[in-house]
Every structure is written in structure tokens, then in C-alpha cells.
Design a protein around this motif. Structure first.
Motif, PDB file in Angstrom:
ATOM      1  N   ASP A   1      45.682  12.449  -6.905  1.00  0.00           N
ATOM      2  CA  ASP A   1      45.360  12.531  -5.478  1.00  0.00           C
ATOM      3  C   ASP A   1      46.076  13.717  -4.840  1.00  0.00           C
ATOM      4  O   ASP A   1      45.566  14.337  -3.914  1.00  0.00           O
ATOM      5  CB  ASP A   1      45.739  11.228  -4.770  1.00  0.00           C
ATOM      6  CG  ASP A   1      45.197  11.209  -3.348  1.00  0.00           C
ATOM      7  OD1 ASP A   1      43.999  11.446  -3.191  1.00  0.00           O
ATOM      8  OD2 ASP A   1      45.973  10.983  -2.405  1.00  0.00           O
TER       9      ASP A   1
ATOM     10  N   THR B   1      52.751  13.133 -15.733  1.00  0.00           N
ATOM     11  CA  THR B   1      53.308  12.101 -16.601  1.00  0.00           C
ATOM     12  C   THR B   1      52.396  11.924 -17.817  1.00  0.00           C
ATOM     13  O   THR B   1      52.863  11.943 -18.967  1.00  0.00           O
ATOM     14  CB  THR B   1      53.412  10.753 -15.848  1.00  0.00           C
ATOM     15  OG1 THR B   1      53.962  10.976 -14.556  1.00  0.00           O
ATOM     16  CG2 THR B   1      54.262   9.763 -16.613  1.00  0.00           C
TER      17      THR B   1
ATOM     18  N   ALA C   1      55.643   2.816   0.743  1.00  0.00           N
ATOM     19  CA  ALA C   1      56.656   3.853   0.620  1.00  0.00           C
ATOM     20  C   ALA C   1      56.437   5.008   1.588  1.00  0.00           C
ATOM     21  O   ALA C   1      57.381   5.723   1.906  1.00  0.00           O
ATOM     22  CB  ALA C   1      56.710   4.373  -0.814  1.00  0.00           C
TER      23      ALA C   1
ATOM     24  N   PHE D   1      46.239  11.395   2.404  1.00  0.00           N
ATOM     25  CA  PHE D   1      47.526  11.438   1.708  1.00  0.00           C
ATOM     26  C   PHE D   1      47.929  10.045   1.222  1.00  0.00           C
ATOM     27  O   PHE D   1      48.394   9.863   0.099  1.00  0.00           O
ATOM     28  CB  PHE D   1      48.577  11.999   2.674  1.00  0.00           C
ATOM     29  CG  PHE D   1      49.971  12.008   2.138  1.00  0.00           C
ATOM     30  CD1 PHE D   1      50.300  12.780   1.035  1.00  0.00           C
ATOM     31  CD2 PHE D   1      50.964  11.245   2.730  1.00  0.00           C
ATOM     32  CE1 PHE D   1      51.594  12.795   0.543  1.00  0.00           C
ATOM     33  CE2 PHE D   1      52.257  11.258   2.243  1.00  0.00           C
ATOM     34  CZ  PHE D   1      52.569  12.030   1.153  1.00  0.00           C
TER      35      PHE D   1
ATOM     36  N   GLY E   1      48.368  14.796  -2.537  1.00  0.00           N
ATOM     37  CA  GLY E   1      48.139  15.083  -1.124  1.00  0.00           C
ATOM     38  C   GLY E   1      49.223  15.896  -0.451  1.00  0.00           C
ATOM     39  O   GLY E   1      49.095  16.248   0.710  1.00  0.00           O
TER      40      GLY E   1
HETATM   41  C1  FMN Z   1      52.220   7.998   0.619  1.00  0.00           C
HETATM   42  C2  FMN Z   1      52.305   8.170  -0.842  1.00  0.00           C
HETATM   43  C3  FMN Z   1      51.539   9.134  -1.465  1.00  0.00           C
HETATM   44  C4  FMN Z   1      51.584   9.308  -2.832  1.00  0.00           C
HETATM   45  N1  FMN Z   1      50.818  10.286  -3.392  1.00  0.00           N
HETATM   46  C5  FMN Z   1      50.862  10.452  -4.728  1.00  0.00           C
HETATM   47  C6  FMN Z   1      50.060  11.462  -5.351  1.00  0.00           C
HETATM   48  O1  FMN Z   1      49.340  12.193  -4.693  1.00  0.00           O
HETATM   49  N2  FMN Z   1      50.126  11.594  -6.703  1.00  0.00           N
HETATM   50  C7  FMN Z   1      50.925  10.788  -7.464  1.00  0.00           C
HETATM   51  O2  FMN Z   1      50.920  10.936  -8.675  1.00  0.00           O
HETATM   52  N3  FMN Z   1      51.699   9.844  -6.909  1.00  0.00           N
HETATM   53  C8  FMN Z   1      51.681   9.643  -5.563  1.00  0.00           C
HETATM   54  N4  FMN Z   1      52.453   8.656  -5.009  1.00  0.00           N
HETATM   55  C9  FMN Z   1      53.257   7.807  -5.896  1.00  0.00           C
HETATM   56  C10 FMN Z   1      52.413   6.679  -6.425  1.00  0.00           C
HETATM   57  O3  FMN Z   1      52.478   5.608  -5.515  1.00  0.00           O
HETATM   58  C11 FMN Z   1      52.888   6.164  -7.768  1.00  0.00           C
HETATM   59  O4  FMN Z   1      54.237   5.860  -7.666  1.00  0.00           O
HETATM   60  C12 FMN Z   1      52.719   7.148  -8.899  1.00  0.00           C
HETATM   61  O5  FMN Z   1      51.404   7.617  -8.979  1.00  0.00           O
HETATM   62  C13 FMN Z   1      53.090   6.486 -10.197  1.00  0.00           C
HETATM   63  O6  FMN Z   1      53.013   7.398 -11.252  1.00  0.00           O
HETATM   64  P1  FMN Z   1      54.292   7.959 -12.003  1.00  0.00           P
HETATM   65  O7  FMN Z   1      55.143   6.776 -12.350  1.00  0.00           O
HETATM   66  O8  FMN Z   1      53.746   8.650 -13.193  1.00  0.00           O
HETATM   67  O9  FMN Z   1      54.973   8.867 -11.070  1.00  0.00           O
HETATM   68  C14 FMN Z   1      52.422   8.487  -3.617  1.00  0.00           C
HETATM   69  C15 FMN Z   1      53.206   7.525  -2.992  1.00  0.00           C
HETATM   70  C16 FMN Z   1      53.157   7.362  -1.628  1.00  0.00           C
HETATM   71  C17 FMN Z   1      53.988   6.326  -0.998  1.00  0.00           C
END
Ligand code: FMN
Ligand code: SF4
Ligand code: SF4
Ligand code: FES
Lengths: 194, 642
Positions: B216, B345, B522, B302, B218
Motif C-alpha cells: 500500500d 519483508t 496504530a 494511507f 502510503g
Molecule cells: C496507518 C498505517 C499505515 C500503514 N501502512 C503500511 C504500508 O503502506 N505498508 C506496509 O507494509 N505496512 C504498513 N503499515 C503496517 C502494517 O499495519 C503491518 O504492520 C505490516 O504490513 C506488517 O508487515 P511487516 O511485519 O512485514 O512489516 C501501516 C500501519 C499503519 C498503522
């Protein structure tokens, strides 16, 4: 269903698996304030006024009691300095929008909230979503919903549906913790071509 | 393309691809990532193809549009293989010269090679350019060698051998064990241990489980994930299939934002090719494992990157976070166990399986292993994507790789972790980057955005800027986030406009504390970070704005005035001619004066006053001196007196 034993404000509680902390508290007469909760609706977790402290495995966390599932040996505290502060600030934030809400006014007295802490911006709605969810989940009409996001989020009737369905129902009106719903409905009616 | 049914067949096909004559021949590698395409790479590729044809070299020299090389600032980037001569900012007009001089004559075109902005020192090979020399590019390194639309390119570099190893030589539990042993932590936000998340899902009840790629991305200004997905989509797919095997999932999703058309295109091609070769589908490589992948295009908010919101969106509902006291690894998409990991990851997974956890753990700090991709933007000489081992100091990233601050300005702070990250001051430049290290100082790793700020940046305004972003991007569902951010933004805006009051800092602190405790997801819980970290390290700037109505960085428009120093003005009339509001009273041989009530503070005069005079200054927190008497304004020039 297995029985789960734990304490809320040092009182023993027996609950069944799948219950929330809020439900368990109610069952033993411990009051936790709520604004977006309704027994007939899916938990929503938006107003955050129901936050409580829970202690599990030596770790203290602050959680929304309307969502948090009961677990054995949980220690729940429904009031503490932190909890009271959270509730006070949340009430102050909501009062900036809905200064005339009776429910908020009562809460403000309990938690010592300052009505004028934040700049007023009366939009009346506090986004509890009760009306939207009641219409969707119980009446299955989806006559109103939230539009936009972030600070611009607001409720909106779909004018045509409102004109056709809502006049005879109006069941959601009394759920509104402010008087916003009535006003919004009148507006939608005015805009409706029917 | 033949379907591959066993590890043996895979090796045979790989050998054949490798032995094909055109793989060994010299090749012009032109970056075709979104950054370089924007600066004209497509035209450069076409020019090379035409010119090579014209000069009769098509049989001997190949051309290839590749994934992002990272040095987007100086794009389009061209690398001549096998010598690895690197040309920057190449235009179609340069192509004939490159072909005749370098490809034919083995002579270097000096004006196109890297030259250090400060020292002028040149470097003609990619590996000698300081920007690249100080990196360790495990994940994005292959981008340079691969045409992202060619699975054969990926296979020639050993692609899909990790999958074969995982499926045919290891049990799912062994694969999981290897990932756990590698200490791989999530690259998308919280740094959660990947192996633990996988294990939680693997052990969760249920026959149907999912693995998901979070693409995503953002964060404004960040494009690590785009470059990986766009430049090497097979590495992400391979990681995802391996993850599916380890977790026991039958299906994968890739949630990719709509704004990344090239990433979507390359990913779709990659899925098609992988299916044809049999890396996706039924009985993969004869192992009995079935797995398919679906691409889901996000609407680009986002908050949709947040795990529960993303999963709600995959279910086809509005992408709003939902309360989760049960991990999505146990109850995720349609309440089924779902492992969500970030693009980077996933791209690390094949590397770990192919080379082993012990190889991976050589790099990094005790608790943060491997490398991390950062996007360097802001006041920095080399903007671009960089990949360095965890534990590299901020100073090395910013000054060695990033080439320092442009225009001789002084470094002030680096903002890491995306919009809800924090600002880290100069005194902490020797901090080694890692998940816990960054959190400890009040910022976070986030997905790896780094915004460099120089001395002209106002830190109160920085906090205001990020809260403004978050006020738009919060989903608006819960009170502490929606209302907390709204009120914080109002107060911060007032402070930057000189309307700050005593008590503002305390009010902000309370709003921040409550959002941190009480927000549903979060986004809201971390939204106060830009404020909290700037307050922690730059409190005096807040106080100056509130108490003295002064912006120490001379940046907040409402708090500064432009003033012409009468002792320095030489009445050259440059400023008075260019002032768009006609606010400068001057004329020939008359010292210029800014009429404050007409000035809109556009800063034109400040910029155009010749540096040998440097007469225009900014004043903040003090009254503008009154204009000097009319008679004192006349300049008598010595040359004219003679
Ligand atoms: C507002 C918000 C936006 C997020 N945007 C992303 C994003 O764009 N890409 C992403 O990988 N994780 C994003 N995260 C974190 C994800 O919630 C999640 O923790 C993550 O994708 C887990 O993957 P990982 O353990 O490989 O980091 C975001 C979290 C929050 C709170
Ligand atoms: S109109 Fe009333 S019931 Fe509906 S969301 Fe707003 S406050 Fe809640
Ligand atoms: S914290 Fe913000 S983004 Fe998250 S649910 Fe609440 S309002 Fe939505
Ligand atoms: S009642 Fe729990 S969040 Fe509103």
C-alpha cells in the motif's frame, strides 16, 4: 461454554468465553461509561470512553472494554488516574462538537471536564455511528452513512431513501447521544426531491 | 514455456537460460523504474535500440530496461555491462556518442560520469560511486540486472531455486524454523518478528489460511516497495509462495495501491509467467503444494496500509481499521488466519532460504538483522533509494551515501518512519539504525522513509505539516485520533502563525498522551510522534514561537519580516523590479526600503539580491527598524564623482 474467572475492580466475576469485559462488568453491576455501544449492535470501538486498565501476565494495558474478550485471571480496573484523564480529554474533545449533549454534560461533571478546553466547532455529531449501524444492522436499510474521512468525516442521509423509509421509522433518533440526527434528517428531507 | 515439474527440471531450464548466447554478450542496462521513466528513460531506451541497430551492432550488444537502480536523482541511469560503466542523466542526444565512443571504442564519455558535487571527483563505475559504494544491496541489487518483465532474467540469477529448496528439500516446519532463526523482522512498520507471526498462523485452527503482501506504501515520498515490486516482482512472489508453504496457506493476496500502475503491470506479468512455469498453481514443482495469488488494487488511502483496514478492504468493504484484540494472524481476512507482511519483508525470504539464516544474521545489529532500504529525500545531495546493513549510522547514511546537505547549509534533523515517525537531531547522528534504536529516541523505522532537514527548517512547522497530513488520512472513526489530531493541528497552526498561548504545549501534550493510549489503531496511537519528538529535541523553538512570537529558523511566514539593510543596499534595483507586489520603494541611487504593509512575504527579494551585497535579511521576534531619513538614502557613487 467454559466459565472464566477474573476480577473487575477487585470484585470476582464469572463470565463465559466470548463475553467482553463490558458485558461482564454489567453482569455484576459495575458501571463503565459508553457512548458508541449498543447491545443489539456489533461492537464498534469508536468513542473510546469505555477504556479500562487490564493486567495479564504482569503486563498492564489500556483497552476498550466493549471489545476486549474476557480471559482467565484478568485483573480489570475501571478507574485510575490514567483512565480518568483519558475520559476527561475525550469528553472535552467531544464537547467541542456537541456542547448541548446531555449525556456528555453528565460525563463532564463526573470527570471534571472543562467545557471550553478546546475551540468550539459545533457539528453536533460525535460519530458514535449508532444511527448508521442501527439502520444497517437492524433495519437493513442503509439509509444513512458516513461520508469522507479524517477530520472531515460526517454522517449523511441518502435523501431519496430518507424520504421513503425514514419518516415511518425514526427508530435511530432516540439512539443519538446528541441531537444531531434530527437536524440531519430534516436537512435530508429538505434536499429530497420526493 | 515448459511447465517445470521437479527441482531437476528447474535446474535444467536454468542452465539452458544461462547458456543462451545473448546472456553473456555485452548489454546496455537502462533503468526503467518510475523515477527514470519520468525523466525520459523510455526515449533513451528507444534511442539505444535504434542507434545500436544503425551502427550494425545488434548482434553483439543487447539492451535492457531494468528495475530501479536507486539513484533516481541523477536519472535516467545507464549501465554498460560487463564493464559496469555508469552514465547519469543520459538524454537521447547522448546515445550516438555513447554507442560510438564507449560501446565501440571503449572510451569513456567524461561528461556523463558521476562527479562529486563537493570535490568534483569522478567515478565511472557504479561500484565506485560513493552513493553505491557504501551500500549493501541484497534486495534491490538485482534490480539492475533484471528486466522485470522477464522471468528468465530472474531465473538466470538463481530465481526460484529457494522455492525449490523450500518445497522439495525442506519441510514447512523447517522453512519456518529458518525464518525464525534469521530473526527477520517486518519491514513495513512495527518490526514484528516475521517467524513468530508465521508460526502463530500456522498453529491457528482452520484449513483455509492466507498470506498477504502489503504494497500500500502510503508514506509521502517513500517508494522502496514500489521499486522492489516494479523492479523485481518475482522476488516478492517467490517469498510469498515460500511463506504460503511454511504457514500452510492456499492463497496469497497482493494489496497494491492503485497509484502504482507499473508495479501492477509487472506483477501481473510475473504471476502469469510463474503460473506458466508451474511455480504457482497445482502441485508446484511436484511437491504436492497448491497455491494461487490474487492481486487487489487499493484505493490509496494511507490508513488502508494498516493491517486490519487492509484486510477489511480485501473483503470488499470500506478500508477502515477494525478493533483487534485477536491478532490477524489468527483471525484476519474472513476471520481466517492471515499473515500480512510488507513487500520488502517478503523479498528477503528467498534470500534467507537460499543462503541460510546464518548468512542473513551476519548483517545488522543484535536485534535488527539484515539490510534495510531507505528512501532519502529532502535537503540532501543524493536523493534516492539506498540499502544498507542495519546498524549503519545515520551519519554514514546521510553524509557518505547521501552526500550531505546541498548549498553548504547545516544539517538540522532527520525525520524517519513516515508521517507518524519522529525527528532526530544532529546530536544523535551517530545512532545506529535499527528498530529498537530508532524507537528509543522517539522515532521509528516505519517503512524506511528518511526526510533530511537543514537549518532553514522550522521544527514546529514540520510537526504541523505531518499532523495536517494525518488529519486528512485518519479514517475518522475513533475520537482520540480524529479529534485529537484536529485539535493538535489547530494549536500547532496557531503557534506557527504567532497566535500561540501559554498552556498550548501542555494542551498538546495531553492530546498526544490520550491519542497514544486510546486510539483504535496504530495511526492514531503514533500520530502524536511528530509533535512529541520535535518538542523533545527542539522545545526552545516552540517556546520562542509562543513567547517571543519568533521563528528561530526564520521560516514561518507570519512571524518574519523582510528587511533591507541600508548599509548593504547598493540600489541595484534588482529586487524592486522583481517584487510581485510592488512593495519595494527604491529607484536609481536610492537605498531601497520594503513597505511592510504591502509585503506579502513571498521572499523574492531575499532570493534575487546579489550575493555580493546580501542586503535583504529576515527578521523575526523583533520590530523592523524604521526607514532611514530620505536624505540619507541617496547613494553617491565614487566612480561618478571622479
Ligand atoms: C496507518 C498505517 C499505515 C500503514 N501502512 C503500511 C504500508 O503502506 N505498508 C506496509 O507494509 N505496512 C504498513 N503499515 C503496517 C502494517 O499495519 C503491518 O504492520 C505490516 O504490513 C506488517 O508487515 P511487516 O511485519 O512485514 O512489516 C501501516 C500501519 C499503519 C498503522
Ligand atoms: S448523528 Fe448521533 S447517533 Fe449518528 S453518529 Fe452522530 S452522534 Fe452518533
Ligand atoms: S486511530 Fe485514527 S485511523 Fe485508526 S481507527 Fe481511529 S480514527 Fe481511524
Ligand atoms: S463504548 Fe467502547 S469504544 Fe465506545
Amino acid at each position: 461454554m467454559s466459565e472464566i474467572l477474573f476480577t473487575i475492580d477487585a470484585k470476582e466475576v464469572k463470565a463465559t468465553e466470548g463475553m467482553t469485559v463490558l458485558e461482564a462488568a454489567k453482569s455484576i453491576g459495575v458501571f463503565i461509561p459508553t457512548l458508541c455501544h449498543h447491545e443489539k449492535l456489533e461492537p464498534y470501538g469508536a468513542c473510546r470512553i469505555c477504556m479500562v486498565e487490564v493486567e495479564t501476565g504482569g503486563r498492564t494495558r489500556i483497552v476498550a472494554s466493549c471489545l476486549y474478550p474476557v480471559e482467565p485471571n484478568l485483573v480489570v480496573r475501571t478507574r485510575s488516574q490514567t483512565i480518568d484523564k483519558i475520559r476527561r480529554v475525550l469528553i472535552e474533545e467531544m464537547l467541542a462538537h456537541a456542547p448541548d449533549s446531555v449525556q456528555l454534560d453528565e460525563l463532564a461533571k463526573e470527570y471534571g471536564a472543562d467545557r471550553d478546553r478546546f475551540e468550539k466547532e459545533p457539528s453536533f455529531c460525535i460519530h458514535c455511528g449508532l444511527c448508521v449501524r442501527y439502520c444497517a444492522e437492524i433495519k437493513k436499510k442503509n439509509a444513512l452513512g458516513f461520508i469522507d474521512r479524517g477530520a472531515r468525516r460526517e454522517i449523511s442521509f441518502i435523501p431519496k431513501l430518507a424520504a421513503e423509509e425514514c419518516w415511518n421509522c425514526k427508530e435511530c433518533f432516540e439512539l443519538c447521544p446528541t441531537s444531531a440526527l434530527q437536524a440531519a434528517y430534516v436537512l435530508a428531507q429538505a434536499l429530497s426531491p420526493v | 514455456m515448459p511447465r517445470i515439474n521437479s527441482p531437476g527440471e528447474l535446474e535444467a531450464v536454468r542452465r539452458e537460460i544461462e547458456s543462451q548466447a545473448d546472456r553473456a554478450k555485452p548489454c546496455v542496462l537502462i533503468c526503467a523504474g518510475s523515477g527514470c521513466i519520468a525523466s525520459g528513460a523510455a526515449e533513451v531506451i528507444a534511442a539505444f535500440r535504434a542507434e545500436i541497430e544503425n551502427q550494425g551492432l545488434a548482434v553483439d550488444i543487447g539492451t535492457k530496461g531494468t528495475g530501479c537502480h536507486g539513484f533516481c536523482e541523477r536519472g535516467p541511469v545507464v549501465v554498460l555491462y560487463p564493464e559496469e560503466i555508469c552514465y547519469l542523466q543520459v538524454k537521447p542526444e547522448d546515445v550516438p556518442e555513447i554507442v560510438s565512443k564507449t560501446l565501440k571504442g571503449k572510451e569513456i564519455v567524461e561528461r556523463l560520469v558521476y562527479a562529486d558535487r563537493a570535490t568534483g571527483e569522478k567515478a565511472s563505475r557504479e561500484s565506485e560511486i560513493p552513493f553505491y559504494k557504501n551500500q549493501q544491496r541484497h534486495v534491490i541489487g538485482s534490480n539492475v540486472r533484471i528486466d522485470p518483465k522477464s522471468i528468465e532474467d530472474y531465473m538466470a540469477l538463481g530465481g526460484y531455486t529457494a522455492l525449490s529448496k523450500a518445497l522439495c528439500d525442506m519441510t514447512a516446519v523447517e522453512v519456518l524454523g529458518e525464518i525464525k532463526k534469521s530473526n527477520l523482522r517486518g519491514r513495513g512498520g512495527g518490526g514484528f518478528p516475521t517467524g513468530r507471526k508465521w508460526e502463530e498462523s500456522r498453529n491457528a485452527p482452520g484449513d483455509i489460511k492466507y498470506v498477504i503482501v502489503n504494497a500500500d506504501e502510503g508514506d509521502p515520498g517513500a517508494y522502496m516497495d514500489r521499486s522492489v515490486l516494479e523492479g523485481n516482482p518475482h522476488s516478492v512472489l517467490e517469498g510469498l509462495i515460500i511463506g504460503g508453504w511454511a504457514v500452510g496457506a492456499c492463497q496469497g493476496f497482493v494489496y497494491v495501491r492503485q497509484e502504482y500502475p507499473l508495479a501492477v503491470e509487472n506483477l501481473m506479468i510475473a504471476i502469469e509467467q510463474a503460473t506458466e512455469y508451474g511455480f504457482l498453481g497445482q502441485n508446484i514443482l511436484g511437491s504436492g503444494f497448491d497455491f494461487k495469488v490474487t492481486v487487489h488494487r487499493g484505493a490509496g488511502a494511507f490508513v488502508c496500509g494498516e493491517s486490519s483496514a487492509l484486510m477489511t478492504a480485501i473483503e470488499g468493504k470500506a478500508g477502515e481499521p477494525r478493533p483487534k484484540y485477536i491478532h490477524t494472524a489468527i483471525k484476519g481476512v474472513w476471520d481466517r488466519p492471515s499473515v500480512l507482511n510488507n513487500v520488502e519483508t517478503w523479498a528477503n525470504v528467498p534470500l534467507i532460504i537460499a543462503r541460510g539464516a546464518d548468512w542473513f544474521t551476519q548483517f545488522g545489529t543484535e536485534k535488527s538483522k539484515g539490510t534495510k532500504i531507505f528512501s532519502l529525500v529532502g535537503k540532501i545531495n543524493n536523493t534516492g533509494l539506498v540499502e544498507v546493513p542495519m546498524g549503519t549510522t545515520l551519519r554514514d547514511i546521510i553524509f557518505k551515501v547521501g552526500g550531505g546537505i546541498p548549498g553548504g547549509r547545516k544539517f538540522k534533523a532527520v525525520q524517519t518512519g513516515g508521517p507518524s515517525g519522529g525527528c532526530i537531531p544532529e546530536s544523535m547522528l551517530d545512532l545506529e539504525v535499527g528498530f529498537d534504536e530508532l524507537s528509543k529516541v522517539g522515532s521509528m523505522m516505519g517503512s524506511g522513509g528518511m526526510i533530511i532537514m537543514d537549518e532553514d527548517t522550522c521544527m514546529v512547522d514540520v510537526a504541523r505539516y505531518f499532523l495536517d497530513f494525518l488529519a486528512d488520512e485518519s479514517c475518522g472513526k475513533c475520537v482520540p485520533c480524529r479529534e485529537g489530531i484536529r485539535q493538535m493541528l489547530k494549536i500547532l497552526t496557531n503557534i506557527t502563525q504567532g497566535k500561540g498561548k501559554e498552556g498550548d504545549i501542555e494542551r498538546l501534550e495531553e492530546l498526544a498522551e490520550v491519542a497514544g493510549y486510546a486510539a483504535l489503531c496504530a495511526l492514531g496511537r503514533t500520530a502524536p510522534n511528530p509533535f512529541l519528538s520535535t518538542l523533545k529535541y527542539f522545545r526552545e523553538e516552540y517556546e520562542a514561537h509562543i513567547r517571543d512570537k519568533k521563528c528561530p529558523a526564520l521560516s514561518c511566514k507570519e512571524l518574519i519580516a523582510y528587511y533591507i539593510d541600508p548599509n548593504k543596499c547598493r540600489a541595484c534595483m534588482t529586487c524592486s523590479k522583481q517584487c510581485p507586489s510592488n512593495a519595494i520603494d527604491g529607484g536609481k541611487n536610492r537605498i531601497h526600503v520594503i513597505e511592510q504593509d504591502k509585503c506579502t512575504k513571498c521572499g523574492t527579494c531575499f532570493e534575487v539580491c546579489p550575493s555580493r551585497f546580501g542586503a535583504v535579511t529576515k527578521i523575526s521576534g523583533a520590530p523592523v527598524p524604521p526607514p532611514i531619513p530620505e536624505e540619507a538614502r541617496i547613494i553617491t557613487r565614487e566612480s561618478k564623482q571622479k
